[in-house]
Design a protein around this motif. Structure first.
Motif, PDB file in Angstrom:
ATOM      1  N   GLY A 116     132.797  -1.644  80.237  1.00 40.42           N
ATOM      2  CA  GLY A 116     134.050  -1.227  80.746  1.00 40.42           C
ATOM      3  C   GLY A 116     134.223  -2.321  81.756  1.00 40.42           C
ATOM      4  O   GLY A 116     133.245  -2.850  82.394  1.00 40.42           O
ATOM      5  N   ALA A 117     135.487  -2.547  82.101  1.00 44.13           N
ATOM      6  CA  ALA A 117     136.108  -3.758  82.773  1.00 44.13           C
ATOM      7  C   ALA A 117     137.208  -3.399  83.565  1.00 44.13           C
ATOM      8  O   ALA A 117     138.450  -3.083  83.035  1.00 44.13           O
ATOM      9  CB  ALA A 117     136.055  -5.025  82.006  1.00 44.13           C
ATOM     10  N   ILE A 118     137.157  -3.959  84.959  1.00 44.53           N
ATOM     11  CA  ILE A 118     138.557  -4.100  85.591  1.00 44.53           C
ATOM     12  C   ILE A 118     138.391  -5.512  86.268  1.00 44.53           C
ATOM     13  O   ILE A 118     137.593  -5.861  86.902  1.00 44.53           O
ATOM     14  CB  ILE A 118     138.630  -3.056  86.644  1.00 44.53           C
ATOM     15  CG1 ILE A 118     138.665  -1.641  86.357  1.00 44.53           C
ATOM     16  CG2 ILE A 118     139.851  -3.491  87.579  1.00 44.53           C
ATOM     17  CD1 ILE A 118     139.895  -1.340  85.665  1.00 44.53           C
ATOM     18  N   SER A 127     141.023  -3.660  80.951  1.00 46.14           N
ATOM     19  CA  SER A 127     140.268  -2.992  79.877  1.00 46.14           C
ATOM     20  C   SER A 127     139.428  -4.153  79.228  1.00 46.14           C
ATOM     21  O   SER A 127     139.592  -5.358  79.368  1.00 46.14           O
ATOM     22  CB  SER A 127     141.152  -2.299  78.907  1.00 46.14           C
ATOM     23  OG  SER A 127     141.875  -3.195  78.085  1.00 46.14           O
ATOM     24  N   VAL A 128     138.361  -3.607  78.767  1.00 44.97           N
ATOM     25  CA  VAL A 128     137.366  -4.633  78.062  1.00 44.97           C
ATOM     26  C   VAL A 128     138.229  -5.369  77.080  1.00 44.97           C
ATOM     27  O   VAL A 128     138.029  -6.556  76.792  1.00 44.97           O
ATOM     28  CB  VAL A 128     136.288  -3.970  77.306  1.00 44.97           C
ATOM     29  CG1 VAL A 128     135.440  -5.061  76.294  1.00 44.97           C
ATOM     30  CG2 VAL A 128     135.196  -3.478  78.574  1.00 44.97           C
ATOM     31  N   VAL A 161     136.414   3.451  87.528  1.00 44.62           N
ATOM     32  CA  VAL A 161     137.489   3.103  86.197  1.00 44.62           C
ATOM     33  C   VAL A 161     136.682   2.447  85.338  1.00 44.62           C
ATOM     34  O   VAL A 161     136.702   2.782  84.177  1.00 44.62           O
ATOM     35  CB  VAL A 161     138.680   2.680  86.749  1.00 44.62           C
ATOM     36  CG1 VAL A 161     139.726   2.340  85.485  1.00 44.62           C
ATOM     37  CG2 VAL A 161     139.390   3.508  87.668  1.00 44.62           C
ATOM     38  N   ALA A 162     135.873   1.499  85.778  1.00 44.52           N
ATOM     39  CA  ALA A 162     135.312   0.817  84.679  1.00 44.52           C
ATOM     40  C   ALA A 162     134.165   1.600  84.091  1.00 44.52           C
ATOM     41  O   ALA A 162     133.996   1.447  82.769  1.00 44.52           O
ATOM     42  CB  ALA A 162     134.857  -0.640  85.363  1.00 44.52           C
ATOM     43  N   THR A 163     133.460   2.368  84.779  1.00 43.42           N
ATOM     44  CA  THR A 163     132.239   3.343  84.263  1.00 43.42           C
ATOM     45  C   THR A 163     132.888   4.155  83.276  1.00 43.42           C
ATOM     46  O   THR A 163     132.252   4.469  82.507  1.00 43.42           O
ATOM     47  CB  THR A 163     131.692   3.654  85.462  1.00 43.42           C
ATOM     48  OG1 THR A 163     131.146   2.854  86.461  1.00 43.42           O
ATOM     49  CG2 THR A 163     130.667   4.841  84.997  1.00 43.42           C
ATOM     50  N   GLU A 164     134.039   4.706  83.566  1.00 42.84           N
ATOM     51  CA  GLU A 164     134.381   5.674  82.787  1.00 42.84           C
ATOM     52  C   GLU A 164     134.869   5.143  81.603  1.00 42.84           C
ATOM     53  O   GLU A 164     134.676   5.824  80.316  1.00 42.84           O
ATOM     54  CB  GLU A 164     135.801   6.414  83.102  1.00 42.84           C
ATOM     55  CG  GLU A 164     135.505   7.375  84.572  1.00 42.84           C
ATOM     56  CD  GLU A 164     136.750   8.010  85.253  1.00 42.84           C
ATOM     57  OE1 GLU A 164     137.790   7.664  84.832  1.00 42.84           O
ATOM     58  OE2 GLU A 164     136.604   9.066  85.556  1.00 42.84           O
ATOM     59  N   GLU A 165     135.397   4.187  81.393  1.00 41.58           N
ATOM     60  CA  GLU A 165     135.739   3.247  80.099  1.00 41.58           C
ATOM     61  C   GLU A 165     134.208   3.018  79.459  1.00 41.58           C
ATOM     62  O   GLU A 165     134.350   3.194  78.135  1.00 41.58           O
ATOM     63  CB  GLU A 165     136.168   1.765  80.452  1.00 41.58           C
ATOM     64  CG  GLU A 165     136.659   1.117  79.095  1.00 41.58           C
ATOM     65  CD  GLU A 165     137.324  -0.271  79.414  1.00 41.58           C
ATOM     66  OE1 GLU A 165     137.814  -0.844  78.199  1.00 41.58           O
ATOM     67  OE2 GLU A 165     137.358  -0.803  80.460  1.00 41.58           O
ATOM     68  N   ALA A 166     133.480   2.637  80.241  1.00 44.50           N
ATOM     69  CA  ALA A 166     132.104   2.284  79.549  1.00 44.50           C
ATOM     70  C   ALA A 166     131.397   3.595  79.026  1.00 44.50           C
ATOM     71  O   ALA A 166     130.813   3.454  77.948  1.00 44.50           O
ATOM     72  CB  ALA A 166     131.084   1.598  80.485  1.00 44.50           C
ATOM     73  N   GLY A 217     137.099  -7.042  91.225  1.00 43.25           N
ATOM     74  CA  GLY A 217     137.063  -6.207  89.949  1.00 43.25           C
ATOM     75  C   GLY A 217     135.531  -5.450  89.627  1.00 43.25           C
ATOM     76  O   GLY A 217     134.900  -5.330  90.789  1.00 43.25           O
ATOM     77  N   ALA A 218     135.591  -5.250  88.752  1.00 37.69           N
ATOM     78  CA  ALA A 218     134.161  -4.541  88.278  1.00 37.69           C
ATOM     79  C   ALA A 218     133.861  -4.767  86.735  1.00 37.69           C
ATOM     80  O   ALA A 218     134.850  -4.733  86.042  1.00 37.69           O
ATOM     81  CB  ALA A 218     134.293  -2.903  88.374  1.00 37.69           C
ATOM     82  N   GLY A 219     132.799  -4.575  86.356  1.00 40.23           N
ATOM     83  CA  GLY A 219     131.881  -4.545  85.257  1.00 40.23           C
ATOM     84  C   GLY A 219     130.951  -3.385  84.963  1.00 40.23           C
ATOM     85  O   GLY A 219     130.096  -3.662  85.966  1.00 40.23           O
ATOM     86  N   ALA A 220     131.134  -2.740  84.002  1.00 38.34           N
ATOM     87  CA  ALA A 220     130.102  -1.553  83.772  1.00 38.34           C
ATOM     88  C   ALA A 220     129.451  -1.738  82.433  1.00 38.34           C
ATOM     89  O   ALA A 220     130.197  -2.044  81.364  1.00 38.34           O
ATOM     90  CB  ALA A 220     130.761  -0.284  84.101  1.00 38.34           C
TER      91      ALA A 220
END
Length: 420
Positions: A10-12, A18-19, A78-83, A237-240
């Protein structure tokens, strides 16, 4: 030791929320840099950054919850939810007992620095009466994103934050992988987030002469290895990542992106903010990752590349390349620097660059180092480091070694392997 699979991403990021969008822009060689919009930077020496664009926390998080979270925690959620979705997991459908074996290790360098600034500004603008938001402390502290993720998804496994400056999220990923390897968890949510495009952060990094001042050309400001480089471009941002015990992932039919086979951490024990010319800390971290994986420098040189920390600072880039050159003595090793596109996401850098590394393995693509002029390379670049300059390149890849380093001399290198 148990094997560890990567099953969700997952990514912001400054290049997409989104990734899929993020990866498309990385492959295309786009820059995420632009003038700062988060605050009025007119009087600052550096007036640009790689900001996340078009993000609205209320689109993803309930209003009553949103007010409890700093932006760095919102990015993490949000990144974690995508992951989690990408991994095909539904924690709500799992028994509580099963969730005892699912943990969270999350990295950040600055935590809720935006919240900290806002609260102090409000206090000093008032009459001195101590009126503070009741959520001030939990919004600010660096461990709260890890705690919020466990609460939000009901995860009862190991839970904590890693703080090693700009190596924080790579440290988190290594720690999460080790937790699974040792049988202390079955699934780990890991990665990192940062939301430090704030006056004190930009001002502070600027005062330490770390930031680029190329205000007339933000998109081209991050130019690792170029003679004219003048500092890093701040990002956010964030990476999950969802890490999973290999047999567990196989048993449930999960999609496996890659295997994390090694992680090495070290300290250069040299300076508060600088890196040694010989790149000792970088060399030690990389060597430990290779040793843990049972992979030789020759194999990385023949079948992989190094995603360098390479922030575009005059001393840091060359120190790292010297460490790489020493470790890979006798071999020509491919090196690229993706911060030329993303900017430096500080504590989130390792996670976002791990996503790049993993998707490189999946698609057989080495992203290029943009902005760097091949006719203006630093003459100190070692001969055995082959830089990928300009466009992305197709390649047969089995390994990617991902480097991150932080103020204080922290180094962390994670090693990913292609799923064959």
């Amino acid at each position: 030791m148990k094997r560890v699979a990567v099953t969700g991403l997952g990514a912001i990021t400054p290049l997409g929320n989104s990734v899929a969008e993020f990866w498309d822009n990385i492959v295309a060689g786009k820059s995420g840099a632009a003038p700062i919009t988060h605050f009025d930077a007119a009087k600052f020496k550096t007036r640009f950054a790689c900001e996340v664009k078009g993000f609205k926390g209320e689109d993803f998080i309930e209003k009553k919850e949103l007010r409890k979270y700093d932006l760095y925690t919102q990015y993490a959620i949000v990144a974690t939810e995508e992951a989690i979705k990408d991994a095909g997991l539904d924690f709500a459908a799992m028994s509580q007992e099963a969730r005892y074996d699912v943990g969270v290790i999350w990295g950040t360098g600055n935590g809720g620095i935006g919240t900290f600034e806002e609260q102090l500004q409000e206090f000093h603008a008032g009459d001195g009466t101590p009126r503070f938001n009741p959520f001030f402390i939990p919004k600010m502290i660096v461990d709260i994103a890890a705690g919020v993720l466990s609460i939000r998804f009901g995860l009862h496994g190991p839970n904590y934050a890693t703080v090693s400056a700009c190596a924080s999220s790579n440290s988190a990923i290594i720690a999460a992988a080790d937790t699974i390897r040792m049988g202390k968890a079955t699934i780990m949510v890991t990665g990192g987030s940062e939301a430090a495009i704030t006056p004190s952060s930009i001002g502070g990094f600027g005062a330490s002469q770390a930031l680029s001042k190329s205000n007339d050309n933000p998109e081209g400001a991050s130019r690792p290895f170029d003679k004219s480089r003048d500092g890093f471009v701040a990002g956010e941002g964030a990476g999950a990542l969802i890490l999973e015990e290999w047999e567990h992932a196989v048993a449930r039919g999960a999609k496996i992106y890659a295997e994390i086979i090694g992680g090495g951490m070290a300290a250069d024990a040299y300076h508060l903010t600088g890196t040694p010319a010989d790149g000792l800390g970088a060399k030690l971290g990389m060597a430990r990752a290779l040793k843990e994986a049972g992979v030789t420098p020759a194999e990385i040189a023949a079948e992989g590349y190094v995603n360098a920390h390479a922030t575009s600072t005059p001393l840091g880039d060359i120190g790292e390349l010297t460490g790489i050159s020493t470790l890979f003595e006798g071999y020509n090793v491919t090196v690229t620097a993706t911060k030329s596109m993303t900017g430096h996401l500080l504590g989130a850098a390792g996670a976002v660059e791990s996503i790049i590394s993993i998707l490189s393995l999946r698609d057989g693509i080495i992203p290029g180092t943009i902005n760097t002029n091949p006719e203006n390379l630093d003459e100190r670049i070692p001969e055995n480091t082959k830089l990928v300059i300009g466009k992305s390149q197709k390649a047969q890849l089995n390994y990617v070694l991902n480097n991150t380093f932080g103020f204080g001399g922290h180094t962390a290198s994670s090693l990913f392997k292609k799923v064959l």
